[in-house]
Design a protein around this motif. Structure first.
Motif, PDB file in Angstrom:
ATOM      1  N   SER A  66      -2.363 -15.491  25.043  1.00  0.00           N
ATOM      2  CA  SER A  66      -2.340 -16.427  26.126  1.00  0.00           C
ATOM      3  C   SER A  66      -0.725 -16.700  26.676  1.00  0.00           C
ATOM      4  N   GLY A  67      -0.557 -15.821  27.670  1.00  0.00           N
ATOM      5  CA  GLY A  67       0.319 -15.753  28.389  1.00  0.00           C
ATOM      6  C   GLY A  67       1.619 -14.530  27.417  1.00  0.00           C
ATOM      7  N   PHE A  68       2.542 -14.005  28.267  1.00  0.00           N
ATOM      8  CA  PHE A  68       3.858 -13.162  27.390  1.00  0.00           C
ATOM      9  C   PHE A  68       4.895 -13.259  28.224  1.00  0.00           C
ATOM     10  N   ASN A  69       5.337 -13.206  26.910  1.00  0.00           N
ATOM     11  CA  ASN A  69       7.366 -13.978  27.109  1.00  0.00           C
ATOM     12  C   ASN A  69       8.233 -12.444  26.255  1.00  0.00           C
ATOM     13  N   GLY A  70       7.161 -11.703  26.441  1.00  0.00           N
ATOM     14  CA  GLY A  70       7.685 -10.508  25.632  1.00  0.00           C
ATOM     15  C   GLY A  70       7.713  -9.885  24.589  1.00  0.00           C
ATOM     16  N   LEU A  71       7.798  -8.717  23.738  1.00  0.00           N
ATOM     17  CA  LEU A  71       6.557  -7.740  23.210  1.00  0.00           C
ATOM     18  C   LEU A  71       7.621  -6.852  22.677  1.00  0.00           C
ATOM     19  N   PHE A  72       7.981  -7.366  20.473  1.00  0.00           N
ATOM     20  CA  PHE A  72       8.972  -6.674  19.924  1.00  0.00           C
ATOM     21  C   PHE A  72       8.222  -5.792  18.560  1.00  0.00           C
ATOM     22  N   TRP A  73       9.373  -4.580  18.739  1.00  0.00           N
ATOM     23  CA  TRP A  73       8.984  -4.331  17.399  1.00  0.00           C
ATOM     24  C   TRP A  73       9.958  -3.862  15.979  1.00  0.00           C
ATOM     25  N   TYR A  74       9.577  -4.774  14.849  1.00  0.00           N
ATOM     26  CA  TYR A  74      10.021  -4.179  13.982  1.00  0.00           C
ATOM     27  C   TYR A  74       9.663  -3.468  12.743  1.00  0.00           C
ATOM     28  N   VAL A 101       9.678  -7.006  27.936  1.00  0.00           N
ATOM     29  CA  VAL A 101       9.797  -7.880  28.825  1.00  0.00           C
ATOM     30  C   VAL A 101       8.895  -7.264  29.916  1.00  0.00           C
ATOM     31  N   LEU A 102       9.530  -5.808  30.647  1.00  0.00           N
ATOM     32  CA  LEU A 102       9.723  -5.341  31.689  1.00  0.00           C
ATOM     33  C   LEU A 102       8.359  -4.095  31.452  1.00  0.00           C
ATOM     34  N   ASP A 103       7.692  -3.729  32.324  1.00  0.00           N
ATOM     35  CA  ASP A 103       7.013  -2.285  32.624  1.00  0.00           C
ATOM     36  C   ASP A 103       7.826  -1.445  32.326  1.00  0.00           C
ATOM     37  N   GLY A 104       7.802  -0.402  31.112  1.00  0.00           N
ATOM     38  CA  GLY A 104       8.464   0.470  31.477  1.00  0.00           C
ATOM     39  C   GLY A 104       8.864   0.919  30.285  1.00  0.00           C
ATOM     40  N   LEU A 105      10.039   1.768  29.896  1.00  0.00           N
ATOM     41  CA  LEU A 105      10.245   2.735  28.627  1.00  0.00           C
ATOM     42  C   LEU A 105      11.623   2.648  27.847  1.00  0.00           C
ATOM     43  N   GLU A 106      12.043   1.987  27.156  1.00  0.00           N
ATOM     44  CA  GLU A 106      13.691   1.337  26.584  1.00  0.00           C
ATOM     45  C   GLU A 106      13.377   2.386  25.204  1.00  0.00           C
ATOM     46  N   GLU A 107      14.728   3.164  25.997  1.00  0.00           N
ATOM     47  CA  GLU A 107      14.609   4.367  24.620  1.00  0.00           C
ATOM     48  C   GLU A 107      16.047   3.792  23.818  1.00  0.00           C
ATOM     49  N   LYS A 108      15.914   3.999  22.955  1.00  0.00           N
ATOM     50  CA  LYS A 108      17.230   3.804  21.726  1.00  0.00           C
ATOM     51  C   LYS A 108      17.409   5.037  20.812  1.00  0.00           C
ATOM     52  N   GLY A 109      18.138   5.633  21.230  1.00  0.00           N
ATOM     53  CA  GLY A 109      18.365   6.517  19.552  1.00  0.00           C
ATOM     54  C   GLY A 109      17.383   7.813  19.893  1.00  0.00           C
ATOM     55  N   ARG A 110      16.590   7.042  18.481  1.00  0.00           N
ATOM     56  CA  ARG A 110      16.107   8.083  17.655  1.00  0.00           C
ATOM     57  C   ARG A 110      14.222   7.573  18.517  1.00  0.00           C
ATOM     58  N   PHE A 111      14.430   6.196  18.580  1.00  0.00           N
ATOM     59  CA  PHE A 111      12.931   5.106  19.520  1.00  0.00           C
ATOM     60  C   PHE A 111      12.761   5.414  20.208  1.00  0.00           C
ATOM     61  N   SER A 112      11.834   4.915  20.994  1.00  0.00           N
ATOM     62  CA  SER A 112      11.677   4.033  22.368  1.00  0.00           C
ATOM     63  C   SER A 112      10.149   3.201  22.432  1.00  0.00           C
ATOM     64  N   SER A 113      10.267   2.588  22.954  1.00  0.00           N
ATOM     65  CA  SER A 113       9.192   1.595  23.019  1.00  0.00           C
ATOM     66  C   SER A 113       9.271   1.486  25.085  1.00  0.00           C
ATOM     67  N   PHE A 114       7.499   1.683  24.997  1.00  0.00           N
ATOM     68  CA  PHE A 114       6.860   1.363  26.262  1.00  0.00           C
ATOM     69  C   PHE A 114       6.373  -0.083  25.807  1.00  0.00           C
ATOM     70  N   LEU A 115       6.191  -0.281  27.199  1.00  0.00           N
ATOM     71  CA  LEU A 115       5.338  -1.688  27.782  1.00  0.00           C
ATOM     72  C   LEU A 115       4.453  -1.598  29.066  1.00  0.00           C
ATOM     73  N   SER A 116       3.015  -1.827  28.968  1.00  0.00           N
ATOM     74  CA  SER A 116       2.237  -2.554  30.075  1.00  0.00           C
ATOM     75  C   SER A 116       1.466  -3.459  30.311  1.00  0.00           C
ATOM     76  N   ARG A 117       2.277  -4.610  30.822  1.00  0.00           N
ATOM     77  CA  ARG A 117       1.968  -5.930  31.247  1.00  0.00           C
ATOM     78  C   ARG A 117       0.000  -6.265  31.607  1.00  0.00           C
ATOM     79  N   SER A 118       0.048  -5.070  31.938  1.00  0.00           N
ATOM     80  CA  SER A 118      -1.474  -5.210  32.800  1.00  0.00           C
ATOM     81  C   SER A 118      -2.484  -4.325  32.256  1.00  0.00           C
ATOM     82  N   LYS A 119      -1.909  -3.642  31.079  1.00  0.00           N
ATOM     83  CA  LYS A 119      -2.883  -3.489  30.317  1.00  0.00           C
ATOM     84  C   LYS A 119      -2.905  -4.011  29.260  1.00  0.00           C
TER      85      LYS A 119
END
Lengths: 109, 115
Positions: free
Chosen positions: A27-35, A50-68
């Motif tokens: 119910s609503g979305f204000n960001g997604l975390f990976w731990y 919190v925004l669509d797209g890919l965030e890269e941090k060294g060997r780890f990257s996280s991607f988000l698609s809010r519409s999906k």
């Protein structure tokens, strides 16, 4: 209801790449975390999207698609120490964290 | 920065006794603190949310009279497990957040074993 889905367990080889998927219905979305959580330890922060797209941090990257309602965590050049559980968590409209059950990642030599 | 400590890191107690776990934010003021419980091979389960100076908000199914939470200052919250029983044995983790930031900073956890 609120729901976070991620695979229970994945296996990968040292040096390879692995992608851990997470889908959410909240119910609503204000960001997604990976731990990352090693056995017997508390979770440690890996990434925040919190925004669509890919965030890269060294060997780890996280991607988000809010519409999906979809995110993935990409781990490159896997090392044995990456064996852990990876938890996806979404902040809902009340800024409450909704947790996935976690994906246990097993790295084999 | 953003360090959260917990004390004790592990505790063993007899059934029927009470145990207090402390959670401290060491280098920031925590407007909100969260208490989680995690059973083996399961995900984190939120027990309660506490804001400094006000009563904690407990999740459904968590007994507020059994799990007493006090958040008396911006750097300290305590969880007291009263009349502990073996089924209360678990890994208890606190986290803290400040202001408008979404990120929660986790303490190292406290492993409670009730005999």
């Amino acid at each position: 209801g609120q729901n976070i889905d991620q695979p229970t367990e994945m296996t990968a080889t040292e040096g390879a790449i692995v992608q851990i998927n997470c889908t959410y219905q909240t119910s609503g979305f204000n960001g997604l975390f990976w731990y990352q959580q090693h056995a017997g330890e508390a979770p440690t922060f890996l990434s925040y999207n919190v925004l669509d797209g890919l965030e890269e941090k060294g060997r780890f990257s996280s991607f988000l698609s809010r519409s999906k309602g979809y995110s993935y965590l990409l781990l490159k050049e896997l090392q044995m120490k990456d064996s852990a559980s990876y938890l996806c968590a979404v902040t809902d409209s009340n800024y409450q964290l909704i947790w996935g059950a976690g994906t246990k990642l097993i790295i084999k030599p | 920065g953003a360090v959260v400590s917990q004390h004790p890191s592990w505790v063993i107690c007899k059934s029927g006794t009470s145990v207090k776990i402390e959670c401290r934010s060491l280098d920031f003021q925590a407007t909100t603190m969260f208490w989680y419980r995690q059973f083996p091979k399961q995900s984190l389960m939120l027990m309660a949310t506490s804001n400094e100076g006000s009563k904690a908000t407990y999740e459904q199914g968590v007994e507020k009279d059994k799990f007493l939470i006090n958040h008396a200052s911006l750097t300290l919250s305590t969880l007291t497990v009263t009349s502990a029983h073996p089924e209360d044995s678990s890994f208890y983790i606190c986290s803290a957040k400040t202001g408008d930031y979404n990120e929660q900073f986790f303490g190292p956890g406290t492993r409670l074993t009730v005999l």
